[in-house]
Design a protein around this motif. Structure first.
Motif, PDB file in Angstrom:
ATOM      1  N   PRO A  23       0.751  -1.236   0.067  1.00 26.80           N
ATOM      2  CA  PRO A  23       0.093   0.167  -0.010  1.00 26.80           C
ATOM      3  C   PRO A  23       0.898   1.345  -0.012  1.00 26.80           C
ATOM      4  O   PRO A  23       1.908   1.044   0.437  1.00 26.80           O
ATOM      5  CB  PRO A  23      -0.744  -0.195   1.435  1.00 26.80           C
ATOM      6  CG  PRO A  23       0.042  -1.208   2.208  1.00 26.80           C
ATOM      7  CD  PRO A  23       0.699  -1.951   1.162  1.00 26.80           C
ATOM      8  N   GLU A  24       0.496   2.418  -0.443  1.00 26.22           N
ATOM      9  CA  GLU A  24       1.017   3.597  -0.575  1.00 26.22           C
ATOM     10  C   GLU A  24       0.794   4.493   0.624  1.00 26.22           C
ATOM     11  O   GLU A  24       0.852   5.763   0.533  1.00 26.22           O
ATOM     12  CB  GLU A  24       0.652   4.236  -1.998  1.00 26.22           C
ATOM     13  CG  GLU A  24       1.193   3.583  -3.163  1.00 26.22           C
ATOM     14  CD  GLU A  24       0.843   4.295  -4.436  1.00 26.22           C
ATOM     15  OE1 GLU A  24      -0.225   5.104  -4.445  1.00 26.22           O
ATOM     16  OE2 GLU A  24       1.506   4.100  -5.339  1.00 26.22           O
ATOM     17  N   ALA A  85      -5.935   1.288  -5.175  1.00 23.52           N
ATOM     18  CA  ALA A  85      -6.310   2.909  -4.983  1.00 23.52           C
ATOM     19  C   ALA A  85      -7.882   2.837  -4.925  1.00 23.52           C
ATOM     20  O   ALA A  85      -8.684   2.061  -5.754  1.00 23.52           O
ATOM     21  CB  ALA A  85      -5.626   3.859  -5.734  1.00 23.52           C
ATOM     22  N   TYR A  86      -8.442   3.729  -4.243  1.00 22.05           N
ATOM     23  CA  TYR A  86     -10.043   3.991  -4.428  1.00 22.05           C
ATOM     24  C   TYR A  86     -10.211   4.340  -5.641  1.00 22.05           C
ATOM     25  O   TYR A  86     -11.510   3.794  -6.160  1.00 22.05           O
ATOM     26  CB  TYR A  86     -10.329   5.221  -3.370  1.00 22.05           C
ATOM     27  CG  TYR A  86     -11.688   5.461  -3.248  1.00 22.05           C
ATOM     28  CD1 TYR A  86     -12.600   4.453  -2.766  1.00 22.05           C
ATOM     29  CD2 TYR A  86     -12.116   6.736  -3.849  1.00 22.05           C
ATOM     30  CE1 TYR A  86     -13.899   4.935  -2.977  1.00 22.05           C
ATOM     31  CE2 TYR A  86     -13.611   7.011  -3.774  1.00 22.05           C
ATOM     32  CZ  TYR A  86     -14.250   6.073  -3.484  1.00 22.05           C
ATOM     33  OH  TYR A  86     -15.802   6.400  -3.431  1.00 22.05           O
ATOM     34  N   GLU A 186      -7.656   3.641   2.158  1.00 16.05           N
ATOM     35  CA  GLU A 186      -6.961   4.877   2.440  1.00 16.05           C
ATOM     36  C   GLU A 186      -7.639   5.144   3.734  1.00 16.05           C
ATOM     37  O   GLU A 186      -8.574   5.212   4.185  1.00 16.05           O
ATOM     38  CB  GLU A 186      -7.086   5.832   1.469  1.00 16.05           C
ATOM     39  CG  GLU A 186      -6.248   5.371   0.095  1.00 16.05           C
ATOM     40  CD  GLU A 186      -7.223   4.797  -0.959  1.00 16.05           C
ATOM     41  OE1 GLU A 186      -6.997   4.432  -2.001  1.00 16.05           O
ATOM     42  OE2 GLU A 186      -8.465   4.176  -0.220  1.00 16.05           O
TER      43      GLU A 186
END
Length: 219
Positions: A23-24, A85-86, A186
């Motif tokens: 994940p970022e 990502a979303y 997130e």
């Protein structure tokens, strides 16, 4: 838009976005309402259940308000793309749902009670949408962590299907599958409606009560 939208068809593994190995972002340490850690490993004796019932903001609030629930977090599940990502999930090109992970104490709340809350908090007959929210990520799903939970979820579906049909609803479209990887969403999505009390909540049920504790479909 970053991606063309696929609202009515799930992508194949070859069509899905590639994602990323990690994940970022860093997940917040604790639940803003319950005060317990979001990520595992969880204390001994607690049980994990995963549900998807439309936009995960309102869905998560339904579960954290339930006595016996120790923590909740929202994420992406049921698709192919690792650590999406979303915006990627919203494109329909990951195959994921917007899911809620519910960690609960089975001595305080039963899995059957959580299933009742799940069924009654949305319309499970709508396919790739929930109310005005349209897209494959809004589909209804239960991801199970044991054979016992799988059979209990299937029995609850069949029992609820019976009462829905008698109330004029169509076939339940909920997928019930063994849980695959759960990718946390997130940080701003976690406990979103606690941080934004007037924020959007698209969760709404059919008004049809679900039988609790059914052992068989005709129970």
């Amino acid at each position: 838009m970053l991606f063309s939208r696929h609202e009515t068809r799930l992508p194949t593994p070859d069509e899905a976005l590639k994602g990323r190995p990690e994940p970022e972002f860093r997940l917040p340490g604790r639940h803003t309402v319950l005060g317990n850690p979001l990520a595992g490993p969880y204390p001994e004796g607690l049980v994990v259940a995963d549900f998807a019932l439309g936009c995960f903001w309102g869905a998560e609030r339904k579960f954290w308000q339930t006595p016996g629930v120790w923590t909740t977090l929202v994420g992406y599940q049921g698709g192919h793309t690792p650590n999406p990502a979303y915006e990627e999930v919203c494109s329909g090109l990951t195959g994921h749902t917007e899911a809620v992970r519910v960690v609960f104490d089975p001595s305080a709340v039963s899995y059957e009670s959580l299933l009742k809350l799940f069924w009654e908090s949305h319309d499970p007959t709508q396919g790739f949408r929930q109310g005005n929210d349209r897209g494959t990520q809004y589909r209804s799903a239960i991801y199970t962590h044991s054979p016992a939970h799988q059979s209990t979820a299937e029995a609850s579906r069949d029992a609820y299907q019976s009462v829905l049909r008698s109330s004029g609803y169509g076939a339940i479209t909920t997928e019930i599958l063994p849980a695959g990887p759960f990718y946390a969403a997130e940080p701003y999505h976690q406990q979103y409606l606690d941080k934004n009390p007037t924020g959007y909540c698209g969760i709404g049920g059919t008004g049809v009560s679900c039988p609790v504790g059914v052992a068989k479909a005709d129970g």
